[in-house]
Enzyme design. Structure first.
Site, PDB file in Angstrom:
ATOM      1  CE1 TYR A  16       1.214  -0.134   4.359  1.00  0.00           C
ATOM      2  CE2 TYR A  16       0.123   2.001   4.275  1.00  0.00           C
ATOM      3  CZ  TYR A  16       0.976   1.114   4.904  1.00  0.00           C
ATOM      4  OH  TYR A  16       1.602   1.482   6.065  1.00  0.00           O
ATOM      5  CE  LYS A  30       3.212   3.193   2.906  1.00  0.00           C
ATOM      6  NZ  LYS A  30       3.356   3.419   4.341  1.00  0.00           N
ATOM      7  CD  GLU A  83      10.370   2.205  10.294  1.00  0.00           C
ATOM      8  OE1 GLU A  83      10.237   3.154   9.509  1.00  0.00           O
ATOM      9  OE2 GLU A  83      10.051   1.047   9.988  1.00  0.00           O
ATOM     10  CG  LEU A  86       8.395   2.421   4.652  1.00  0.00           C
ATOM     11  CD1 LEU A  86       7.984   1.076   4.057  1.00  0.00           C
ATOM     12  CD2 LEU A  86       7.173   3.285   4.900  1.00  0.00           C
TER      13      LEU A  86
END
Ligand code: PLP
Length: 285
Positions: free
Chosen positions: A32, A149, A182, A206
């Protein structure tokens, strides 16, 4: 009522249906994107579509829409849903098989879904108006392919919920070496002595499009130094500033980590300078 796109049709959200055998539903087997759009202008459209193509290739979903096909869907969603501050959600799953079997099915058409949702207006580069984020911290327990992702976001959901239950806006994650990776839905940065430092791109994070744009904008401008390198959690706790970035938030300043202030607990000057530069250049991408 919002209008969504599902498998080549525009229809009201209430009428959108997918099969329970869809592998996106059963396995989280899909990719996505979320693209921000302000008054009809998208930020980072090309890089977002490139990341989606990379993700589809990485998991072997054959779906070859190019930029113009996706642009048509995004433009239609903006037109049909009002052009305020929108997040454009694009989703391709491997499609609905007749049986639940782990191996990739043959001859199954991917499911393509897209919709628009309202996002907050972009932050104003002014420290006196900024709302600081509070974050929790946790050992990063997600899978080892965080550069994809994937729609399989349970690991991220569990980390986000952990912070949420403590009244935090996000959860900063660290690996087994006590290094920052992250956050559950954002990339993360520290600022020390005027230098912006963020973990390098690898399988642990990511490749955020906001990150890509921000680093490019800062490097082109040259007034703020940027480093991509491992960041220890000690450095995080002793940073002058901490930020998180994502498409819907742009650059969010973190003022509290695990209940303790970041530096003096106020939004910092480098955040303001960086957001000024980002705001001026973001529509160039
Ligand atoms: N990291 C994770 C785990 C995310 O889910 C996101 C956004 O959803 C980001 C980073 C930020 O990526 P982007 O700037 O492309 O929105």
């Amino acid at each position: 009522m919002s209008t969504v796109f599902l498998n080549h049709q525009y229809l009201p959200m209430e009428e959108a249906r997918i099969s329970p055998m869809d592998r996106g539903f059963l396995f989280g087997d899909g990719i996505y994107e979320v693209i921000p759009s302000y008054n009809g202008k998208m930020v980072g459209f090309g890089p977002h579509i490139q990341r989606m193509r990379n993700g589809l290739a990485a998991i072997g979903i054959q779906f070859d829409w190019d930029e113009s096909a996706w642009r048509e869907v995004c433009d239609q969603l903006i037109q049909r849903n009002g052009s305020g501050n929108l997040g454009l959600y694009l989703h391709v799953s491997r499609g609905a098989d007749s049986k639940r079997f782990h191996a990739y099915p043959e001859g199954v058409a991917p499911t393509v879904f897209a919709y628009a949702f309202e996002i907050a207006p972009p932050p104003v580069p002014d420290r006196s108006q900024a709302t600081g984020y509070k974050v929790a911290t946790a050992r990063d327990l997600r899978w080892q392919r965080c550069h994809i992702k994937s729609t399989a976001l349970l690991g991220n959901v569990l980390h986000f919920q952990y912070g949420y239950e403590q009244g935090a806006n996000e959860t900063l994650l660290y690996n087994s070496n006590n290094e920052l990776t992250e956050a559950s839905a954002c990339n993360a940065y520290i600022v020390k002595d005027g230098v912006v430092i963020t973990p390098p791109l690898d399988n642990q994070i990511l490749p955020g499009i906001t990150r890509q744009l921000l680093l490019d904008i800062l490097r082109r401008d040259g007034s703020i130094t940027v480093e991509e390198r491992a960041v220890t959690m000690d450095e995080v706790f002793n940073a002058d500033e901490v930020w998180v970035t994502s498409s819907s938030k742009e650059i969010a300043p973190v003022v509290e980590i695990d209940g303790k202030p970041v530096a003096d607990g106020k939004v910092g000057p480098v955040w303001e300078a960086a957001l000024k530069l980002y705001s001026a250049a973001k529509f160039d991408y």
